[in-house]
Design an enzyme around this catalytic site. Structure first.
Site, PDB file in Angstrom:
ATOM      1  N   TYR A 157     -57.761  -8.732  96.874  1.00 56.74           N
ATOM      2  CA  TYR A 157     -56.826  -9.440  96.092  1.00 56.74           C
ATOM      3  C   TYR A 157     -55.585  -8.602  95.802  1.00 56.74           C
ATOM      4  O   TYR A 157     -54.382  -9.152  96.133  1.00 56.74           O
ATOM      5  CB  TYR A 157     -57.508  -9.401  94.469  1.00 56.74           C
ATOM      6  CG  TYR A 157     -56.782 -10.104  93.607  1.00 56.74           C
ATOM      7  CD1 TYR A 157     -56.754 -11.424  93.541  1.00 56.74           C
ATOM      8  CD2 TYR A 157     -56.057  -9.512  92.437  1.00 56.74           C
ATOM      9  CE1 TYR A 157     -55.903 -12.130  92.514  1.00 56.74           C
ATOM     10  CE2 TYR A 157     -55.307  -9.947  91.559  1.00 56.74           C
ATOM     11  CZ  TYR A 157     -55.271 -11.451  91.577  1.00 56.74           C
ATOM     12  OH  TYR A 157     -54.347 -12.124  90.455  1.00 56.74           O
ATOM     13  N   ARG A 198     -63.689 -11.314  82.682  1.00 55.42           N
ATOM     14  CA  ARG A 198     -62.460 -10.400  82.062  1.00 55.42           C
ATOM     15  C   ARG A 198     -63.202  -9.995  80.590  1.00 55.42           C
ATOM     16  O   ARG A 198     -64.157 -10.622  80.027  1.00 55.42           O
ATOM     17  CB  ARG A 198     -61.534 -11.298  81.796  1.00 55.42           C
ATOM     18  CG  ARG A 198     -60.986 -11.889  83.213  1.00 55.42           C
ATOM     19  CD  ARG A 198     -59.936 -12.913  82.980  1.00 55.42           C
ATOM     20  NE  ARG A 198     -59.448 -13.280  84.010  1.00 55.42           N
ATOM     21  CZ  ARG A 198     -58.349 -12.528  84.781  1.00 55.42           C
ATOM     22  NH1 ARG A 198     -57.858 -11.499  84.504  1.00 55.42           N
ATOM     23  NH2 ARG A 198     -57.912 -12.937  85.879  1.00 55.42           N
TER      24      ARG A 198
END
Length: 341
Positions: A157, A198
């Protein structure tokens, strides 16, 4: 309204349109009068996200993976703005198929820039604070080049997002393509995937289910969270700035909280009397993330975040309360692989 005239006669293409941030962006573009074409392969987002946008006759959603160019017969003759938001963005999602993540970050940006160049469109790249890696400089200004592993589990990423910025700048230098590069810091709000791994989603989901809240590490690690509406405002100002300011620019909220403080506010808002428990720290989890936003304030007409943490968490908790979590559990296995029980 005045706002509805802003986008009149203009077409915006949004990739990753069904994702968390892009869902809000599409709604804002429609409200501002744009015709919006969304593109998504639905690899990480729930199809429910685009319900509201899809009810608008000015919205079209194309199912497509941007690692391949979008077929020309699916596109209108003219596109004015391209917002490239397509990329799995949370560790359990981007680590599920790391090679595909890297392809999305390189080929997806390349195909978007080629389209922008062909159409004479402006191209906004949604980059990330992850380009700074595990920063040795705190807080992070745009001039900081980062401290990034190119071999770790987050590299697919981080490095894809870094090379995405490289492509934007090279297209700008070589072809004069009108690019805009923003670096998005931690963002939260309605339409987040409840199992994206998250910390905000984890805490709210756990709290509403009456479970203990899990903190990885001591809870002293800091985060700065911006509410999604602040990000969208910054994004629109960046795309539409007439000074040809191309960035990169940090878009985030510099107000820092510890993960422990965040957990305490969520417990209070959920009102379910949860306990907070501590687990071993996650691998490669950066200890500090905080933007310097002076460039955004200067270049984007005094932009700054206006929604504070408690207010934003209240909206987000209400959104989560209304979800049927069983509909989202197809990603639970990815989530558990990265966050073992």
């Amino acid at each position: 309204s005045d706002m509805a005239s802003v986008g009149a006669g203009k077409t915006a293409l949004v990739t990753g349109a069904n994702g968390f941030v892009a869902t809000h962006l599409c709604l804002r573009l429609l409200k501002d009068g744009y015709t919006v074409i969304g593109v998504d392969n639905f690899s990480t987002s729930h199809r429910n996200n685009s319900k509201e946008a899809s009810a608008n006759p000015n919205y079209t959603l194309i199912e497509h993976d941007i690692i391949e160019p979008i077929p020309a017969d699916k596109l209108p003759a003219k596109i004015d703005l391209i917002f490239n938001l397509a990329c799995p963005a949370s560790p359990p999602h981007y680590q599920r198929d790391p090679i595909h993540t890297a392809k999305t970050g390189f080929l997806g940006v390349l195909h978007g820039l080629e389209l922008a160049q062909k159409m004479g469109a402006k191209f906004l790249q949604a980059s990330t604070s992850e380009v700074y890696g595990d920063p040795k400089v705190h807080p992070q200004p745009e001039s900081y080049n980062g401290y990034v592993s190119c071999t770790g589990v987050r590299a697919c990423y981080d490095e894809a997002k870094r090379v995405g910025e490289t492509l934007c700048f090279d297209f700008h230098r070589k072809y004069g393509t009108q690019v805009r590069v923003i670096r998005i810091f931690n963002t939260y709000g309605p339409y987040m995937h409840p199992y994206d791994g998250r910390v905000v989603s984890n805490f709210i989901r756990q709290a509403l289910a009456g479970q203990d809240l899990t903190i990885y590490g001591t809870g002293d690690q800091t985060r700065s969270f911006q509410y999604v509406s602040d990000l969208i405002e910054g994004m629109m100002r960046m795309m539409n700035n007439e000074q040809n300011f191309i960035g990169p620019v940090n878009i985030g909220n510099p107000n820092e909280f510890t993960v422990k403080q965040l957990a305490e506010i969520v417990v209070e808002l959920a009102g379910t009397g949860n306990k907070i428990i501590y687990m071993d720290a996650a691998k490669d989890d950066p200890a500090q993330r905080k933007p310097v936003i002076e460039v955004a304030q200067k270049e984007l007409g005094g932009w700054e975040p206006v929604v504070q943490l408690r207010e934003g968490l209240k909206h987000t908790t209400e959104y989560f309360r209304g979800l049927d979590l069983t509909q989202y559990q197809d990603h639970l296995s990815d989530y558990l692989a990265v966050n073992p029980k």
